[in-house]
Enzyme design. Structure first.
Site, PDB file in Angstrom:
ATOM      1  N   ALA A  64      -0.385   7.527   0.209  1.00 29.55           N
ATOM      2  CA  ALA A  64       0.128   8.696   0.914  1.00 29.55           C
ATOM      3  C   ALA A  64       0.899   8.317   2.181  1.00 29.55           C
ATOM      4  CB  ALA A  64      -1.030   9.630   1.258  1.00 29.55           C
ATOM      5  N   ILE A  65       0.274   7.544   3.075  1.00 33.69           N
ATOM      6  CA  ILE A  65       0.933   7.190   4.330  1.00 33.69           C
ATOM      7  C   ILE A  65       1.997   6.119   4.115  1.00 33.69           C
ATOM      8  CG2 ILE A  65       0.594   6.239   6.647  1.00 33.69           C
ATOM      9  CD1 ILE A  65      -0.472   9.096   6.277  1.00 33.69           C
ATOM     10  N   GLY A  66       1.665   5.078   3.359  1.00 32.37           N
ATOM     11  CA  GLY A  66       2.639   4.024   3.095  1.00 32.37           C
ATOM     12  C   GLY A  66       3.864   4.548   2.376  1.00 32.37           C
ATOM     13  N   ASN A  78     -15.884  12.819   8.319  1.00 41.00           N
ATOM     14  CA  ASN A  78     -15.376  12.121   7.138  1.00 41.00           C
ATOM     15  C   ASN A  78     -16.508  11.724   6.172  1.00 41.00           C
ATOM     16  OD1 ASN A  78     -13.392  10.866   5.523  1.00 41.00           O
ATOM     17  ND2 ASN A  78     -12.282  10.206   7.327  1.00 41.00           N
ATOM     18  N   ASN A 126     -13.672  11.526  13.932  1.00 44.77           N
ATOM     19  CA  ASN A 126     -13.520  11.375  12.492  1.00 44.77           C
ATOM     20  C   ASN A 126     -14.742  10.766  11.808  1.00 44.77           C
ATOM     21  OD1 ASN A 126     -12.047  11.440  10.078  1.00 44.77           O
ATOM     22  ND2 ASN A 126     -11.217   9.401  10.378  1.00 44.77           N
ATOM     23  N   LYS A 155      -9.660   8.786  17.968  1.00 38.35           N
ATOM     24  CA  LYS A 155      -9.549   9.320  16.608  1.00 38.35           C
ATOM     25  C   LYS A 155     -10.840   9.056  15.837  1.00 38.35           C
ATOM     26  CE  LYS A 155      -6.972   9.266  12.295  1.00 38.35           C
ATOM     27  NZ  LYS A 155      -5.856   8.711  11.504  1.00 38.35           N
ATOM     28  N   ASN A 167      -7.796   3.294   8.483  1.00 37.34           N
ATOM     29  CA  ASN A 167      -8.731   4.154   9.194  1.00 37.34           C
ATOM     30  C   ASN A 167      -9.789   3.318   9.905  1.00 37.34           C
ATOM     31  OD1 ASN A 167      -7.904   6.824   8.774  1.00 37.34           O
ATOM     32  ND2 ASN A 167      -8.782   6.872   6.715  1.00 37.34           N
ATOM     33  N   GLY A 214       0.837  -1.197   0.000  1.00 35.93           N
ATOM     34  CA  GLY A 214       0.000   0.000   0.000  1.00 35.93           C
ATOM     35  C   GLY A 214       0.865   1.236   0.000  1.00 35.93           C
TER      36      GLY A 214
END
Length: 312
Positions: A10-12, A202, A198, A194, A100, A7
């Site tokens: 963006a984060i990975g 979201n 969220n 979180k 998430n 993955g």
């Protein structure tokens, strides 16, 4: 360390680039255009500086077991990817899922919303799984290019709670790579906190196609948002994850972030599936299991599911 990343979004991509910069052997699992782009390197834009990092890239999890496997896919893809990375998972491999919402291991009984067939639980040995919460804003700006907008912290902890040596070692690994990481002795509470802030903004941003500041500025939505947050707080209290902050105060914190696009809004705009089950379906399932009324969450779940299904 030998690190596998599945993955590379963006984060990975952010974590993979930072770990490669620190000298670790990083292998990225990818397909299609992302795989081809990664063969030329992974680009990271941070603090106004662009850097390119060499990483291994493959469409299969081949080779010896990794010391750490990071799974940074969307929650809907977790079952498929968990099975794909099994060759990387040896008896000493740490597994770090970064999704998430509510993870499959969060409560004592399987959650149909996030692991309906039990495939994730079967593929990833629970004693090797670490809990995590990502507080960072990154965005993908190319097939193998990521921009870090804001990197607050990466919380890491044992799913069962308490301190551990392996959590501290993982925190050190990320911190040495320039990733702000902290140990949490109550990672379940951090995950629920979180989610509490969220799970309304979201999906509502996806439904309305507006940024968070406009949602929070719409007076007519405030009672609905606060009602859903109160329901989520009641669910958290029932499962050992109490919320002590008021919904109004939490909305004030979110408002300080300004006109940002939530992950679901970005997914809608990109034509991607939505993480409706992990963010709304799983909390709703826990509520119904514990006999906790959640009419606002029920309504939100119905709306976001309809939106998701109408786009398929």
């Amino acid at each position: 360390m030998r690190v596998g990343v599945a993955g590379v979004g963006a984060i990975g991509g952010w974590l993979a680039a930072r770990l490669a910069l620190a000298g670790h052997q990083v292998t990225c699992l990818a397909r299609g255009a992302t795989l081809e782009a990664l063969r030329s390197g992974l680009s990271l834009r941070e603090g106004g500086t662009d850097r390119q990092f060499g990483v291994e890239a493959s469409d299969t999890a081949a080779g010896p077991p990794r010391d750490l496997v990071i799974i940074a896919t969307k929650a809907m893809a977790l079952a498929d990817v968990a099975e794909m990375v099994q060759p990387w998972v040896g008896p000493a491999t740490l597994i770090l899922p970064l999704q998430n919402g509510v993870p499959w291991w969060f409560v004592d009984r399987p959650l149909a919303a996030v692991d309906p067939d039990g495939r994730v639980a079967a593929a990833l040995p629970m004693p090797q799984v670490m809990g995590a919460v990502v507080h960072a804003a990154c965005k993908r700006v190319g097939a193998a290019a990521v921009e870090v907008v804001r990197a607050d912290r990466l919380l890491l902890g044992e799913p069962g709670g308490g301190p551990s040596e392996r959590v501290q070692e993982l925190v050190s690994l990320f911190a040495d790579a320039g990733i702000p990481a902290e140990a949490s002795v109550e990672i379940r509470k951090a995950i629920w906190y979180k989610l509490w802030g969220n799970m309304t903004i979201n999906p509502l941003s996806a439904l309305t196609r507006v940024t968070a500041d406009r949602l929070l500025g719409e007076a007519g939505l405030k009672p609905f948002i606060l009602s859903a947050m109160a329901e989520a707080a009641a669910i958290g209290a029932a499962i050992g994850c109490p919320i002590t902050e008021s919904g109004v105060d939490r909305m004030g914190v979110t408002a300080k972030l300004g006109a940002f696009k939530t992950s679901m809004l970005q997914d809608v705009e990109a034509g991607r599936p939505l993480e409706a089950e992990a963010l709304v379906g799983a909390p709703r399932e826990i509520a119904h299991r514990n006999g906790i009324p959640c009419p606002s969450i029920d309504a939100l779940y119905g709306m976001i599911r309809l939106l998701d299904s109408s786009r398929q």
